[in-house]
Design an enzyme around this catalytic site. Structure first.
Site, PDB file in Angstrom:
ATOM      1  N   HIS A   4       1.018  -1.178  -0.084  1.00 16.18           N
ATOM      2  CA  HIS A   4      -0.035   0.000  -0.088  1.00 16.18           C
ATOM      3  C   HIS A   4       0.885   1.262   0.094  1.00 16.18           C
ATOM      4  O   HIS A   4       1.958   1.325   0.546  1.00 16.18           O
ATOM      5  CB  HIS A   4      -0.928   0.076   1.259  1.00 16.18           C
ATOM      6  CG  HIS A   4      -1.582  -1.104   1.562  1.00 16.18           C
ATOM      7  ND1 HIS A   4      -1.329  -2.166   2.190  1.00 16.18           N
ATOM      8  CD2 HIS A   4      -2.942  -1.519   1.255  1.00 16.18           C
ATOM      9  CE1 HIS A   4      -2.243  -3.042   2.342  1.00 16.18           C
ATOM     10  NE2 HIS A   4      -3.217  -2.584   1.655  1.00 16.18           N
ATOM     11  N   ASP A  34       2.389   2.007   3.247  1.00 12.69           N
ATOM     12  CA  ASP A  34       3.409   0.969   3.670  1.00 12.69           C
ATOM     13  C   ASP A  34       4.940   1.494   3.222  1.00 12.69           C
ATOM     14  O   ASP A  34       5.859   1.228   4.225  1.00 12.69           O
ATOM     15  CB  ASP A  34       3.407  -0.317   3.081  1.00 12.69           C
ATOM     16  CG  ASP A  34       1.787  -1.092   3.369  1.00 12.69           C
ATOM     17  OD1 ASP A  34       1.672  -0.660   4.463  1.00 12.69           O
ATOM     18  OD2 ASP A  34       1.513  -1.660   2.487  1.00 12.69           O
TER      19      ASP A  34
END
Ligand code: XUL
Ligand code: CO
Length: 443
Positions: free
Chosen positions: A107, A110
């Protein structure tokens, strides 16, 4: 700079994990996963396309709803968000290289923490994407898929694309745009939508049709933007019935297929099927895979498992050979995954606090898939499985059966045939025979 170690080595004392065969008693070796071994017409590596999930493996300190994280992550020490993101990336590429994992998934958040403003978030993401490009080049590791985390930030508490407030949808769009930009820049093979907040907590305050229309609008805009900017990969939608919302719109494979058909998104989108999400939807993993495969829409999988004793998304590493073999049977019969791979969307349990535990988890999961692949291939090639399944439907190959299938028969015809033939002979479904057959081929 050495790709294995980055600026410092995080997984000290662990070398590259090698294949040593089933006789090996080395816990840090593969017993079954041998990337170069041929299974049917492809090598194991070509069949399986394993990916690490950035969020579980490099961002999570294993907090749960009842307590904070338990594990130290040495790459998350720096106070500077960019430095922290670079350290995390060094750790990720060291881990993947040592594990022989050729793909990763992330993501946007992240990779690097979101900032106070959109412009600063974009700058941060660009900076870490530039670094990721270098690491990719040095290591040969590729991006299986990218996605935007449109579910953690408090602004998305009532949904992102389905939020009743347009200004929130606009924010979701801004975040989606930068996640797509990052995916394109990193030559991502695919882009995923998991609608964690796209649903509701109560229908009393929700106009479902309106929200789904808006969600489809956002997906269409994302598709058009990505295509305009040269993205050639697939878009995947990942079904899940609930959690964190009481009801998610992308409930299961059949529901997502219906949504994609309704909004004319079938050409660009496929499905990313997650094992534990299937369980939550009261389906088996193989059922969800089969639904996707039958529509020609089986794109990728998120490999993990739940726990029989409880009903939540435990996201454990997949170790159940029988389940994985059933999944691999569907995948092989479908001719493989379309553009995707096997992403370990799985987390260590909260008491697995050694960095070495990440290796045991991935080794076990990769070995399980390698065994499942070999067993499924063996069943399809060297057993009566396919023949017996086909034979169950043999009566539709008869003249009358064929006419039924072709649509050249009426309900009156069926009555006439039923009267003529009388009560049909009982034919066993032989479930236990099939279950034994499966087990016999798992070695
Ligand atoms: C949550 C889940 C997500 C998606 C990506 O259950 O599976 O991690 O895979 O957003
Ligand atoms: Co997932």
């Amino acid at each position: 700079m050495d790709v294995l170690t980055g600026e410092r080595e995080y997984f000290k004392g662990i070398d590259k994990i090698k294949y040593e065969g089933p006789e090996s008693d080395n816990p840090l070796a593969f017993k079954y996963y041998n990337p170069e071994k041929r299974v049917g017409d492809k090598t194991m590596q070509e069949h399986l396309h394993f990916a690490v999930a950035y969020w579980h493996s490099f961002s999570s300190r294993l907090a749960d709803p009842f307590g904070p994280g338990t594990r130290e992550l040495p790459w998350l020490q720096s106070k500077d968000p960019i430095q922290r993101a670079r350290d995390k990336m060094d750790a990720a590429f060291e881990f993947m290289t040592k594990m022989g994992l050729k793909y990763f998934c992330f993501h946007d958040v992240d990779l690097v923490d979101e900032a106070e403003t959109i412009a600063e978030s974009e700058r941060r993401l660009q900076s870490i994407v530039d670094y990721a490009k270098e690491k990719k080049k040095e290591s040969g590791i590729e991006l299986l898929w990218g996605t935007a985390n449109l579910f953690s930030h408090p602004r998305y508490m009532n949904g992102a694309g389905t939020n009743p407030v347009f200004e929130v949808v606009a924010h979701a769009g801004a975040q989606l745009k930068r996640a797509i930009d990052a995916t394109i820049e990193l030559d991502g093979h695919n882009y995923v939508f998991w609608g964690g907040r796209e649903g509701y907590m109560t229908l009393l305050n929700t106009q479902m049709k309106k929200e789904k229309d808006h969600y489809a609008q956002l997906l269409t805009m994302a598709r058009d933007y990505a295509r305009k900017n040269g993205f050639k990969g697939n878009f995947f939608v990942e079904p899940k019935p609930m959690e964190p919302m009481k009801q998610l719109y992308d409930t299961d494979a059949a529901t997502v297929l219906q949504f994609l058909r309704e909004y004319d998104l079938m050409d660009d989108f496929k499905l990313n099927i997650e094992a534990n999400h299937a369980t939550l939807a009261l389906h088996s993993f193989e059922h969800e895979l089969q639904v996707a495969a039958d529509a020609g829409m089986l794109g990728s999988i998120d490999a993990n498992r739940g726990d029989e004793q409880n009903g939540w998304d435990t996201d454990q590493f997949p170790t159940k050979l029988n389940d994985v073999t059933r999944a691999m049977l569907v995948i092989l019969e479908a001719g493989g995954l379309q553009g995707g791979g096997i992403n370990f969307d799985a987390k260590l349990t909260r008491n697995s606090t050694d960095l070495e535990d990440m290796f045991h988890a991935h080794i076990g999961a990769m070995d399980t898939f390698a065994r499942g692949l070999m067993a499924a291939d063996d069943i399809l090639r060297n057993s009566s499985y396919s023949k017996l399944r086909k034979e169950r439907y043999a009566t539709f190959e008869n003249e009358e059966g064929k006419r039924f299938v072709n649509g050249s028969m009426s309900l009156e015809d069926l009555r006439r045939i039923a009267v003529k033939n009388g009560e049909p002979q009982q034919v066993s479904g032989r479930q236990e025979f099939f279950e034994n057959l499966l087990n016999t081929h798992i070695r």
